[in-house]
Scaffold this motif. Structure first.
Motif: not given
Length: 371
Positions: A229-231, A235, A253-255, A258-259, A288, A309
């Motif tokens: 969840d990028e919000r 992560a 950092d999930p931004r 991302r995965q 990512t 995504h």
């Protein structure tokens, strides 16, 4: 089995291979329990067949992938090796940098497949059972799919490790046959199955399986991906080893990453040099990317990016990209269960909280992720 650079503090000792920049072995709590969570390939000291990729010769611990994946398909004339030059080429030693209470190993690599440079700084902090990694990509433009490739070696007893992750918004098994029996490889998860819970993932035989306990499913190699969840401000992934008295955790950092790709390796590859002996290893790979395919597949529209995504980042030669990542361990009692939450605590620590509310804390500089 590989020429390596060494970095050590009072709490942590680590080695980074010159070839491919693989970080391992790593010893946490080096003056106490000597915790060694990462895998080293069982063929580390063997002479392998001519033509074996450097990444396979060296395979251990964690390494940086740029680009992540197999990279069989060229992208606009670029032909990258599996998981990129960063995981295969020889890194240059730039020095040991010292700051107050810190030691930093600085390595550098000039890229050839696409013009650019990667500078790696691996940091140890006095009093912290953690490793702080920064890979700084400069002088490079265009889309790219970066990733880390951490691999944990679990005790062989079934279910010895309890796996958990921060909330995710999408989960799917590898969209195809991850291994082929005619090639000597075997997988057991249903191809391309979407799931919401790691404890209920579809298998080829129509049943479901629990991916939160490992080792399991002996004789198979499988791969799944979850999208963070990028919000979230932070992560994480974690594995509790109650029988060993510690929990491993990774923060990002999930931004940027991302995965998470879960590579579940438990003796399902019978071709050389694997030969059925790479067992009880799980890759918890922060990325990512579009599964393990490579740059071309991650850049073009795919089933994941079509859902909103992103599977690649866009680099700008004028603005270096810093990929920051923290991995560490915390001591836990035998009664501690699967990690349910990882959250910053006042005083420069993180708290790992299990399902029953038990909490353990570890000194960690969370602000490093934003540097």
């Amino acid at each position: 089995g590989q020429p390596s650079y060494r970095l050590a503090s009072g709490e942590v000792e680590l080695y980074v291979t010159r070839k491919g920049g693989h970080m391992g072995p790593v010893t946490f709590d080096r003056k106490g329990r000597k915790i060694k969570p990462y895998s080293v390939a069982p063929w580390a000291r063997e002479k392998l067949a001519r033509g074996t990729p450097p990444i396979i010769e060296t395979l251990r611990g964690d390494f940086f992938c740029l680009p992540f994946g197999g990279n069989d398909t060229p992208y606009r004339g670029e032909q990258h090796p599996i998981h990129g030059e960063t995981a295969n080429a020889s890194w240059s030693f730039k020095g040991i940098e010292k700051d107050v209470g810190q030691q930093i190993l600085h390595l550098s690599l000039r890229m050839k497949a696409r013009e650019g440079r990667v500078d790696t700084r691996i940091r140890l902090v006095k009093g912290h059972n953690a490793v702080y990694l920064q890979h700084r990509v400069s002088g490079m433009s265009g889309p790219m799919n970066p990733g880390h490739h951490a691999m944990l070696k679990f005790p062989e007893a079934p279910g010895s490790g309890l796996i958990s992750t921060s909330p995710f918004v999408f989960g799917q098994t590898f969209p195809g046959a991850f291994e082929l029996p005619e090639n000597g490889g075997y997988s057991c998860l249903k191809h391309g199955a979407v799931f919401k819970d790691l404890s209920k993932v579809p298998m080829l035989n129509g049943e479901s399986t629990d991916l939160t306990r490992f080792p399991a499913r002996k004789g198979f190699e499988d791969l799944v991906m979850v999208v963070a969840d990028e919000r979230l401000p932070l992560a994480w992934n974690a594995v509790s080893f109650p029988g060993e008295g510690y929990a491993w955790f990774a923060l990002r950092d999930p931004r940027v990453l991302r995965q998470t790709v879960f590579w579940i390796s438990n003796g399902g590859r019978h071709y050389a040099p694997w030969n059925g002996r790479h067992t009880a290893v799980m890759g918890l790979e922060e990325v990512t990317t579009y599964f393990g395919f490579g740059l071309a597949e991650s850049v073009r529209k795919n089933a994941l990016s079509a859902k909103g995504h992103p599977t690649a980042l866009r680099l700008d030669a004028r603005r270096p990209l810093a990929v920051n990542y923290i991995m560490g361990v915390a001591k836990i009692p035998r009664s501690f269960g699967r990690v349910k939450r990882v959250e910053p605590d006042k005083g420069g620590r993180v708290a790992l909280v299990d399902a029953k509310g038990k909490s353990v804390k570890a000194p960690v500089d969370i602000d490093f992720l934003a540097d």
